[in-house]
Design an enzyme around this catalytic site. Structure first.
Site, PDB file in Angstrom:
ATOM      1  N   PHE A 256     -46.854 -17.056 -12.574  1.00  0.00           N
ATOM      2  CA  PHE A 256     -46.886 -17.390 -11.128  1.00  0.00           C
ATOM      3  C   PHE A 256     -46.736 -16.031 -10.137  1.00  0.00           C
ATOM      4  O   PHE A 256     -47.211 -16.111  -9.117  1.00  0.00           O
ATOM      5  CB  PHE A 256     -45.290 -17.811 -10.741  1.00  0.00           C
ATOM      6  CG  PHE A 256     -44.156 -17.265 -11.014  1.00  0.00           C
ATOM      7  CD1 PHE A 256     -43.849 -17.219 -12.637  1.00  0.00           C
ATOM      8  CD2 PHE A 256     -43.372 -16.398 -10.343  1.00  0.00           C
ATOM      9  CE1 PHE A 256     -42.525 -16.814 -12.921  1.00  0.00           C
ATOM     10  CE2 PHE A 256     -42.304 -15.663 -10.684  1.00  0.00           C
ATOM     11  CZ  PHE A 256     -41.769 -15.759 -12.244  1.00  0.00           C
TER      12      PHE A 256
ATOM     13  N   TYR B 269     -23.626  14.416 -10.448  1.00  0.00           N
ATOM     14  CA  TYR B 269     -24.311  13.931 -11.797  1.00  0.00           C
ATOM     15  C   TYR B 269     -23.117  13.068 -12.355  1.00  0.00           C
ATOM     16  O   TYR B 269     -23.373  12.209 -12.839  1.00  0.00           O
ATOM     17  CB  TYR B 269     -24.890  14.955 -12.734  1.00  0.00           C
ATOM     18  CG  TYR B 269     -25.699  14.250 -13.922  1.00  0.00           C
ATOM     19  CD1 TYR B 269     -26.914  13.564 -13.439  1.00  0.00           C
ATOM     20  CD2 TYR B 269     -24.824  14.104 -15.072  1.00  0.00           C
ATOM     21  CE1 TYR B 269     -27.740  12.984 -14.484  1.00  0.00           C
ATOM     22  CE2 TYR B 269     -25.733  13.461 -16.082  1.00  0.00           C
ATOM     23  CZ  TYR B 269     -26.852  12.827 -15.778  1.00  0.00           C
ATOM     24  OH  TYR B 269     -27.716  12.187 -16.926  1.00  0.00           O
TER      25      TYR B 269
ATOM     26  N   ASP C 285     -22.059 -15.183 -14.167  1.00  0.00           N
ATOM     27  CA  ASP C 285     -23.135 -14.481 -13.481  1.00  0.00           C
ATOM     28  C   ASP C 285     -22.711 -14.680 -12.156  1.00  0.00           C
ATOM     29  O   ASP C 285     -22.968 -15.683 -11.523  1.00  0.00           O
ATOM     30  CB  ASP C 285     -24.319 -15.369 -13.844  1.00  0.00           C
ATOM     31  CG  ASP C 285     -25.583 -14.611 -13.083  1.00  0.00           C
ATOM     32  OD1 ASP C 285     -25.205 -13.671 -11.911  1.00  0.00           O
ATOM     33  OD2 ASP C 285     -26.821 -14.964 -13.386  1.00  0.00           O
TER      34      ASP C 285
ATOM     35  N   PHE D  88     -30.984 -19.167 -15.945  1.00  0.00           N
ATOM     36  CA  PHE D  88     -31.822 -18.007 -15.133  1.00  0.00           C
ATOM     37  C   PHE D  88     -32.877 -17.279 -15.856  1.00  0.00           C
ATOM     38  O   PHE D  88     -32.354 -16.811 -17.093  1.00  0.00           O
ATOM     39  CB  PHE D  88     -30.798 -17.078 -14.271  1.00  0.00           C
ATOM     40  CG  PHE D  88     -31.741 -16.456 -12.994  1.00  0.00           C
ATOM     41  CD1 PHE D  88     -32.358 -17.095 -12.076  1.00  0.00           C
ATOM     42  CD2 PHE D  88     -31.785 -15.219 -13.317  1.00  0.00           C
ATOM     43  CE1 PHE D  88     -32.778 -16.442 -11.276  1.00  0.00           C
ATOM     44  CE2 PHE D  88     -32.787 -14.343 -12.529  1.00  0.00           C
ATOM     45  CZ  PHE D  88     -33.107 -15.113 -11.121  1.00  0.00           C
ATOM     46  N   THR D  89     -34.294 -16.829 -15.347  1.00  0.00           N
ATOM     47  CA  THR D  89     -35.069 -16.439 -15.909  1.00  0.00           C
ATOM     48  C   THR D  89     -34.630 -15.065 -16.778  1.00  0.00           C
ATOM     49  O   THR D  89     -34.708 -14.990 -17.993  1.00  0.00           O
ATOM     50  CB  THR D  89     -36.152 -15.913 -15.000  1.00  0.00           C
ATOM     51  OG1 THR D  89     -35.558 -15.071 -13.878  1.00  0.00           O
ATOM     52  CG2 THR D  89     -36.819 -16.957 -14.339  1.00  0.00           C
TER      53      THR D  89
END
Ligand SMILES: *Cc1c(COP(=O)(O)O)cnc(C)c1O
Length: 463
Positions: free
Chosen positions: A448, A72, A215, A124-125
């Protein structure tokens, strides 16, 4: 040595794909409402919907999967990932996330205050959606060439420094927490940014105390374009170039599902201890402990190994040239595509391909459906359907109306590319047989993905 090149790998395991009849595909695309997103993967022959999470992992990555340390906290695979990011990107601090948008969420929440502006080299989306959710406003500062599908500029992803300066003068540097720098620029067609432009952008930002957050989703592919096109860079390795690229940034968000050659995973990396500390606090709420961030140990191991593989010069050259190999066959046949061919996809210019189809009847959507009918190849609409509607309810009618043929990494051979090229070229020769579509179901957002259509005539409507 032969002048022809072949894939720099051999195949150890195969995944059969469906070879179907035209009648079968006619039925399948009708049931999918002429929307390629609604096709079942089992009915697709060559799937060029996306390069995200669709890469083939190497034997070395699969071997790493067996070494998953599913503790963990403090998993040894986390430390392998941290080491890979330090070696290849050069950032000291790393927080894993389930994929790229998880990292975008963290950095947007940490750095953006309501009323801020975030300049970027094209939107970018998911990146823009997270900036807006944090109260910021995205401002496009990409060079104008990026918006012109036929412009041959070698670095169409470059930042327009004059536009950036103008924004700084207009709103003040204190309202700009960072510049968002995508390498390569997905929405412009996988177009790269030059090293010189990255350096100049960083210098301008530093003068005003503005961070550069990269990015880095397709950073290795960007490094290859620099090696190929930028004066003085040909003798360097992509690995060296990538390290220099990242030295002109303060941190990055990364989708491992693209260049890092994994099916799931991402991370946030930074040079700033304070940003890192805030990210470790937030990540616990949204992804998981800072040493796993929503990933299994084995997934972190696969990504760590993928990061070293993605900068291999042989692999990168083959990757970029495979995409170009498809693009060049289309160009030679006169098919209109976005130029130069970018790093991860070939974009068909549907308005030039189907000049007789009104944009209101969705030429790119119709072309994507016709391609599936013809050969079982699945592409994606990036045009009027994807753009959605303005607040007043009218459609955007974007300048770019395209079908994206995105090439997964290490998945298909050049022979598959030949089949795709043959199908597109034969459709181009019969283009007047393709007619538009009428939308019969329209969801209110991101239409879309789930919109449905019916043909207005032509080859799609023949029984
Ligand atoms: C895919 C992508 C993202 C988001 O990454 P996910 O892993 O899909 O969440 C961000 N930026 C660019 C340019 C992308 O292509």
């Amino acid at each position: 040595m032969s002048a022809r090149r072949a894939e720099p790998y051999r195949i150890k395991m195969v995944e059969p794909i469906a070879v179907t009849t035209r009648e079968y595909r006619r039925q399948a695309i009708r049931e999918a409402g002429y929307n390629t997103f609604l096709l079942r993967s089992k009915d697709v022959y060559i799937d060029l919907l996306t390069d995200s999470g669709t890469s083939a992992m190497s034997d070395n990555q699969w071997a790493g999967m067996m070494l998953g340390d599913e503790a963990y906290a403090g998993s040894r695979n986390f430390f392998a990932l941290e080491q890979a990011v330090q070696d290849i990107y050069g950032y000291p601090y790393v927080v894993p996330t389930h994929q790229g948008r998880g990292a975008e969420h963290l950095i947007s929440q940490i750095l953006i205050r309501p009323g801020d502006y975030i300049p970027g080299n094209m939107y970018f989306t998911t990146t823009r959606a997270h900036q807006e959710r944090a109260g910021g406003t995205f401002v496009d500062v990409v060079i104008p060439e990026a918006h012109d599908p036929a412009n041959p500029h070698p670095f169409k992803g470059n930042v327009d420094l004059a536009k950036l300066q103008e924004l700084i003068d207009r709103v003040g540097p204190e309202r700009i927490p960072y510049l968002s720098l995508a390498v390569t620029v997905n929405m412009a067609g996988g177009q790269p940014v030059s090293l010189e432009n990255m350096r100049a952008t960083y210098e301008l930002c530093k003068r005003y105390g503005i961070r550069v957050i990269c990015d880095a989703t397709r950073c290795a592919e960007n490094a290859y374009f620099i090696k190929e096109r930028e004066p003085g860079q040909a003798g360097r390795s992509c690995r060296e170039i990538l390290k220099e690229m990242m030295s002109y940034t303060d941190g990055c968000t990364m989708s491992g599902k693209k260049d890092a050659l994994v099916n799931i995973g991402g991370f946030l990396a930074t040079r700033e201890f304070e940003v890192y500390q805030k990210a470790t606090q937030l990540v616990v709420l949204f992804e998981g402990m800072p040493s796993y961030g929503g990933l299994a140990g084995r997934d972190m191991e696969a990504m760590a190994r993928g990061i070293y593989e993605m900068v291999d010069d042989e692999y990168l050259s083959w990757r970029i040239l495979q995409v170009r190999y498809l693009g060049e066959q289309l160009l030679q046949a006169g098919v209109p595509i976005v130029q130069p061919v970018g790093g991860h996809a070939v974009f068909l210019d549907a308005r030039a391909f189907l000049p007789h189809v009104e944009q209101a009847t969705y030429p790119a959507q119709a072309l994507a459906a016709a391609l599936y009918l013809d050969s079982g190849v699945r592409g994606m609409e990036r045009g009027n359907v994807s753009a959605g509607r303005k607040p007043d309810g009218s459609e955007y009618f974007p300048r770019l109306e395209m079908v994206r043929l995105t090439i997964p990494r290490r998945v298909y051979t050049d022979r598959h590319m030949d089949v795709v090229a043959d199908s597109v070229i034969s459709l181009y020769r019969r283009r007047e047989e393709i007619q538009g579509l009428r939308m019969t179901y329209e969801p209110p957002t991101l239409r879309f993905f789930t919109a449905r259509f019916e043909p207005l005539g032509g080859m799609l409507s023949q029984a």
